[in-house]
Design an enzyme around this catalytic site. Structure first.
Site, PDB file in Angstrom:
ATOM      1  N   ASP A  30       0.861  -1.187   0.000  1.00  0.00           N
ATOM      2  CA  ASP A  30       0.000   0.000   0.000  1.00  0.00           C
ATOM      3  C   ASP A  30       0.893   1.231   0.000  1.00  0.00           C
ATOM      4  O   ASP A  30       2.111   1.139   0.239  1.00  0.00           O
ATOM      5  CB  ASP A  30      -0.915   0.009   1.221  1.00  0.00           C
ATOM      6  CG  ASP A  30      -2.013   1.066   1.122  1.00  0.00           C
ATOM      7  OD1 ASP A  30      -2.433   1.376  -0.001  1.00  0.00           O
ATOM      8  OD2 ASP A  30      -2.435   1.588   2.172  1.00  0.00           O
ATOM      9  N   GLU A  32       0.920   5.702   0.961  1.00  0.00           N
ATOM     10  CA  GLU A  32       0.296   6.962   1.386  1.00  0.00           C
ATOM     11  C   GLU A  32       0.974   8.054   0.588  1.00  0.00           C
ATOM     12  O   GLU A  32       2.202   8.040   0.404  1.00  0.00           O
ATOM     13  CB  GLU A  32       0.491   7.196   2.887  1.00  0.00           C
ATOM     14  CG  GLU A  32       0.045   6.046   3.784  1.00  0.00           C
ATOM     15  CD  GLU A  32      -1.438   5.751   3.724  1.00  0.00           C
ATOM     16  OE1 GLU A  32      -2.202   6.607   3.222  1.00  0.00           O
ATOM     17  OE2 GLU A  32      -1.830   4.656   4.172  1.00  0.00           O
ATOM     18  N   ASP A  87      -2.417   3.948  -6.529  1.00  0.00           N
ATOM     19  CA  ASP A  87      -1.096   3.410  -6.212  1.00  0.00           C
ATOM     20  C   ASP A  87      -0.328   3.092  -7.491  1.00  0.00           C
ATOM     21  O   ASP A  87       0.869   3.375  -7.603  1.00  0.00           O
ATOM     22  CB  ASP A  87      -1.223   2.133  -5.366  1.00  0.00           C
ATOM     23  CG  ASP A  87      -1.949   2.374  -4.057  1.00  0.00           C
ATOM     24  OD1 ASP A  87      -1.502   3.246  -3.301  1.00  0.00           O
ATOM     25  OD2 ASP A  87      -2.956   1.699  -3.810  1.00  0.00           O
ATOM     26  N   TYR A 153      -1.709   3.468  11.723  1.00  0.00           N
ATOM     27  CA  TYR A 153      -2.746   3.467  10.685  1.00  0.00           C
ATOM     28  C   TYR A 153      -2.206   2.888   9.385  1.00  0.00           C
ATOM     29  O   TYR A 153      -2.830   2.039   8.741  1.00  0.00           O
ATOM     30  CB  TYR A 153      -3.245   4.902  10.466  1.00  0.00           C
ATOM     31  CG  TYR A 153      -4.021   5.116   9.201  1.00  0.00           C
ATOM     32  CD1 TYR A 153      -5.398   4.944   9.164  1.00  0.00           C
ATOM     33  CD2 TYR A 153      -3.375   5.504   8.026  1.00  0.00           C
ATOM     34  CE1 TYR A 153      -6.111   5.148   7.992  1.00  0.00           C
ATOM     35  CE2 TYR A 153      -4.079   5.700   6.847  1.00  0.00           C
ATOM     36  CZ  TYR A 153      -5.448   5.519   6.832  1.00  0.00           C
ATOM     37  OH  TYR A 153      -6.156   5.720   5.670  1.00  0.00           O
ATOM     38  N   ASP A 157      -3.059  -0.838   7.268  1.00  0.00           N
ATOM     39  CA  ASP A 157      -3.561  -0.922   5.903  1.00  0.00           C
ATOM     40  C   ASP A 157      -3.030  -2.132   5.149  1.00  0.00           C
ATOM     41  O   ASP A 157      -3.576  -2.495   4.096  1.00  0.00           O
ATOM     42  CB  ASP A 157      -3.223   0.359   5.137  1.00  0.00           C
ATOM     43  CG  ASP A 157      -4.313   1.412   5.260  1.00  0.00           C
ATOM     44  OD1 ASP A 157      -5.367   1.099   5.841  1.00  0.00           O
ATOM     45  OD2 ASP A 157      -4.131   2.533   4.763  1.00  0.00           O
TER      46      ASP A 157
END
Length: 372
Positions: A30, A32, A87, A153, A157
């Protein structure tokens, strides 16, 4: 739930982490990122997990990315993501690649009747009975240092991704749609070419209202904006809005004062770009065909007939209608009807969808053409 993770902010740490992850047959992945006032997304964190280990990779501290590039393109390591379109865009611009082979749990869930676009939080709840905190969704991922709550957090994920994927993969096989899913994942992993600036005008709302030389002017202005937004790394509407470009193309202002009177044009933009716009308005005056108009009332009736075929075939395959065929693809088909062209199958309908859609859509296509 407390989750252990390793924060990686050195080139050596990245190399070690990627070597360990490469030993696993699959890794959860993942990112961010931030994309508030830029054209391209800015990576803020990369999360990777496999075999009980979770790594948070800091893109702002590392400058040698070959180990990650190798991992993300390793044919022996499956990369599992959720709702991965952004992504993929990030990786393509940032590292020049798309992770491959890959799997998207959101698409897998759609194939097995868990909703068209389930969020990660709801997917984990429905499959595993676990709650995932989404309290840091709007965090600034570029600001350093990251808070502990942000890191937790981010780690969460990827914490449940592999478990969700394993359950979904079994459901895909049980339903008999595993190979369809694999085909779609292979297609999704293919690099997507950037928009040709010369075609940027065709994606602008209300561009269809222009005709003749105004279309040529809009094409020149929109291509310039696309290139400028990329080179300055600013959102296109931060450079100049669609409404402004369309009005410039329509009214063809001849001086800076007239430019400044166009809708939504800022004085600072006229000072910065005005001479370039005037030059483009003068040089880009080719008469071009109008952009495709919205469907008329009669055309919409015919479109619904095509859509019904897709809906019926999706029902026969027991999958979500949007997985069988999207509006964008149906409009592409309808554009061929408008231009009286022979029927061609949209690219995304190659493969497993062809058996469901090729013949009935081609027959209806011919029928509609005969009625026009």
């Amino acid at each position: 739930m407390t989750l252990a993770y390793q924060y990686i902010d050195t080139n050596e740490g990245l190399e070690t982490a990627c070597q360990r992850l490469a030993e696993a047959p699959a890794v959860a992945l993942d990112t961010e990122f931030m994309r508030v006032d830029t054209f391209y997304p800015i990576p803020g964190l990369v999360q990777l997990a496999a075999a009980g280990e979770t790594f948070l990779i800091d893109p702002l501290a590392i400058d040698v990315w070959q180990p990650l590039q190798t991992l993300l393109t390793d044919p022996g390591t499956l990369k599992v993501m959720h709702a991965c379109s952004e992504d993929l865009e990030l990786f393509q611009h940032w590292l020049g690649l798309r992770p491959s082979p890959m799997a998207d749990t959101q698409i897998a869930a759609a194939f097995v009747d868990m909703g068209l676009s389930p969020g990660y939080q709801s997917l984990v709840r429905d499959l595993l009975g676990e709650e995932v905190d989404k309290g840091e969704t709007r965090s600034d991922w570029i600001q350093r240092p990251l808070r502990d709550s942000q890191c937790h957090y981010a780690a969460m994920d990827v914490a449940h991704l592999m478990q969700c994927y394993d359950l979904l993969a079994q459901r895909l096989q049980d339903k008999g749609v595993w190979q369809w899913y694999v085909e779609d994942m292979q297609r999704l992993a293919q690099p997507k070419p950037a928009l040709d600036p010369a075609l940027a005008y065709t994606q602008m709302k209300n561009a269809w209202r222009l005709q003749g030389k105004a279309v040529g002017r809009l094409r020149g202005l929109a291509a310039w904006r696309e290139q400028t937004a990329r080179s300055e790394n600013r959102p296109k509407n931060f450079v100049v809005k669609d409404t402004s470009l369309i009005e410039m193309a329509r009214t063809n202002p001849s001086d800076l004062n007239a430019l400044g009177l166009c809708q939504d044009v800022r004085p600072s933009s006229v000072r910065r770009y005005g001479k370039q716009w005037l030059s483009l308005l003068t040089s880009c005056s080719e008469v071009l065909p109008s952009v495709s108009q919205p469907l008329s009332k009669i055309e919409n009736k015919h479109y619904k007939q095509l859509h019904k075929i897709v809906t019926d075939q999706a029902a026969s395959a027991a999958i979500q209608v949007q997985l069988m065929g999207r509006k964008k693809e149906l409009l592409e088909v309808f554009e061929g009807i408008r231009k009286q062209q022979p029927f061609t199958l949209p690219n995304n309908w190659q493969g497993w969808r062809e058996a469901f859609l090729a013949q009935p859509i081609a027959e209806e296509y011919q029928h509609i053409q005969e009625l026009r």
